[in-house]
Enzyme design. Structure first.
Site, PDB file in Angstrom:
ATOM      1  N   HIS A  31      38.981  72.873 -33.462  1.00 14.61           N
ATOM      2  CA  HIS A  31      37.804  73.124 -34.283  1.00 14.61           C
ATOM      3  C   HIS A  31      36.846  74.123 -33.655  1.00 14.61           C
ATOM      4  O   HIS A  31      35.939  74.612 -34.324  1.00 14.61           O
ATOM      5  CB  HIS A  31      37.063  71.805 -34.541  1.00 14.61           C
ATOM      6  CG  HIS A  31      35.874  71.974 -35.433  1.00 14.61           C
ATOM      7  ND1 HIS A  31      35.985  72.442 -36.722  1.00 14.61           N
ATOM      8  CD2 HIS A  31      34.558  71.785 -35.211  1.00 14.61           C
ATOM      9  CE1 HIS A  31      34.777  72.507 -37.266  1.00 14.61           C
ATOM     10  NE2 HIS A  31      33.894  72.126 -36.369  1.00 14.61           N
ATOM     11  N   CYS A  32      37.004  74.463 -32.386  1.00 12.67           N
ATOM     12  CA  CYS A  32      35.981  75.251 -31.697  1.00 12.67           C
ATOM     13  C   CYS A  32      36.358  76.706 -31.460  1.00 12.67           C
ATOM     14  O   CYS A  32      35.700  77.616 -31.943  1.00 12.67           O
ATOM     15  CB  CYS A  32      35.623  74.584 -30.364  1.00 12.67           C
ATOM     16  SG  CYS A  32      34.757  73.008 -30.552  1.00 12.67           S
ATOM     17  N   ILE A  33      37.412  76.939 -30.691  1.00 11.62           N
ATOM     18  CA  ILE A  33      37.678  78.300 -30.214  1.00 11.62           C
ATOM     19  C   ILE A  33      37.989  79.276 -31.353  1.00 11.62           C
ATOM     20  O   ILE A  33      37.557  80.425 -31.304  1.00 11.62           O
ATOM     21  CB  ILE A  33      38.809  78.292 -29.172  1.00 11.62           C
ATOM     22  CG1 ILE A  33      38.411  77.411 -27.980  1.00 11.62           C
ATOM     23  CG2 ILE A  33      39.097  79.705 -28.676  1.00 11.62           C
ATOM     24  CD1 ILE A  33      39.466  77.312 -26.906  1.00 11.62           C
TER      25      ILE A  33
END
Length: 460
Positions: free
Chosen positions: A294-296
């Protein structure tokens, strides 16, 4: 406007630089000290449920809020839907009555603190989608009361807490942030499947709207892990964006070098192994089939969007995003070339995908490059099946709805495929069996590195 606050510390006496503690702040701090504080967590996913687990473990009562009734029902039945939290632990959470999963947002009024752990995806135009934060704010605001602490944990751009969430809370509740209720930001730093770091061992960066907000935010997260207080909400927000942009840029570098070294008939894996013997000045990052989680894949685009609001173009970050976004297509190109050498076309070929989760040894498929690879191969006429020991069925995603079940990893299944693509290098996968049984393997993860025997049919 991005503004800062003075950090209160135990070594700094009350003064004009460190405002005197309000009665409401002192009362909430006392509740933390005697463990009578009640904590609310919005979003019982890969961030919220582990956070609830740690707070409960450390003696606090926790309400878990989610809009998904299925999650709440599963927890009430003592069942976990996250791989690294066992059913037995969920049953312990429920048994003593100090963990209350619910879809009833009116129970916000029973909480002393509310930590918001909801998704922050991108729109189709790669712009921030803050609808989950905004909707949570609207759900929370009618029940907001004086003396409560609201902390945003969702990864977002600097200014979101102050400029997006706070106005919603203030307008609907009629209360004033910093006067009637406290506001903090503490970025989630979950790394599912990491054997060395977990929620209670990863330091928590914490920023507050003002000195009292910082005090109570620090007190909350001292029940989770080591706390790192910072000077403002915006510093805490920017911290997480920096962490993930740093990783995205360096992964893009090795992804680009992977393509170059392939043409030079050099192994990027051998080059990285050699470079990381240097004891300083180099940190190893590795190429792959595309970014996941979900982040990078998302956070750098939050930063580039924000930069445009300040009339700046972050060309370096945008280029990294382009390189990383291209990698699923490069894997398909590798697969097509490998099939061509075997006198086959993608159209009509049987392609077996190993790994749907975005990283090894987890059950989290969010933003996994596997979905884009599968969809594009289907458009090219391939017949797709997959194996993943952690993802028995393909879940419906925001952009994909592929109805498939995991195939058993057997000699027959492997031998029946024209090509196997190793998208995720799970430890549970018998990679020696894959190499021994498959006709052709495309291995962008270098998962087959340790296998024995001939590897002439393995394409890295």
């Amino acid at each position: 406007m991005l503004t800062g606050t003075v950090l209160p510390t135990e070594s700094t006496p009350d003064s004009s630089l460190t405002p005197r503690m309000s009665p409401a702040c002192a009362q909430l701090l006392a509740r933390f000290k005697n463990k009578t504080a009640v904590c609310g967590i919005v979003g019982l996913g890969y961030v919220g449920l582990p956070l609830a687990n740690v707070l409960h473990h450390n003696g606090l009562t926790v309400y878990g809020f989610d809009i998904d009734q299925r999650k709440v029902d599963a927890l009430l039945d003592g069942k976990s839907y996250i791989g690294h939290i066992a059913d037995e632990r969920v049953q312990e959470l429920i048994a003593d009555g100090r963990f209350i999963p619910t879809v009833d947002f009116s129970r916000f009024r029973d909480c002393d603190t509310v930590s918001i752990c909801v998704p922050t995806p991108l729109t189709e135009n790669r712009e921030p989608d803050l609808s989950y934060i905004e909707n949570t704010g609207r759900s929370l605001a009618p029940y907001l009361r004086k003396g409560q602490l609201v902390v945003l944990e969702s990864t977002t751009y600097p200014g979101t807490t102050r400029d997006v969430l706070m106005p919603i809370l203030e307008q609907i509740s009629g209360l004033k942030a910093g006067e009637d209720f406290f506001v903090g930001f503490s970025p989630e730093r979950e790394d599912p499947g990491n054997p060395n770091f977990s929620t209670h061992t990863i330091p928590k960066v914490v920023g507050g709207l003002d000195a009292d907000s910082l005090r109570v935010s620090v007190a909350l997260y001292e029940h989770v892990s080591k706390v790192v207080p910072v000077s403002s909400l915006e510093v805490a927000e920017a911290c997480k964006i920096l962490e993930n942009t740093y990783r995205a840029v360096n992964i893009a570098l090795v992804n680009e070098l992977k393509i170059l070294f392939d043409r030079m008939n050099l192994s990027i894996w051998d080059v990285i192994d050699a470079a990381k013997t240097k004891p300083f000045g180099f940190q190893a990052f590795y190429p792959g089939p595309g970014l996941g989680g979900h982040c990078i894949p998302i956070d750098p685009f939050y930063l580039t969007w924000l930069a445009r609001r300040y009339q700046l173009n972050t060309k370096f970050i945008e280029l990294a995003g382009e390189v990383n976004s291209h990698m699923p297509h490069y894997v398909i190109e590798q697969t097509s070339r490998a099939l061509n050498r075997a006198k086959k076309s993608v159209n009509g070929s049987k392609v077996g995908i190993i790994g749907i989760a975005y990283k090894k040894d987890v059950d989290d498929p969010r933003e996994s490059p596997a979905f884009e690879i599968i969809e594009e191969l289907l458009k090219l006429g391939a017949e797709i099946t997959y194996h993943d020991p952690h993802v028995p069925q393909l879940p419906k995603m925001r952009k994909y709805d592929l109805r498939m079940n995991s195939s058993p990893l057997t000699n027959d299944w492997l031998a029946s495929q024209d090509v196997i693509i190793a998208v995720t290098d799970h430890t549970k996968v018998d990679w020696q069996l894959v190499v021994d049984s498959a006709r052709l393997v495309v291995d962008p993860r270098n998962a087959c590195k340790a296998t024995k025997g001939s590897r002439e049919h393995v394409v890295n």
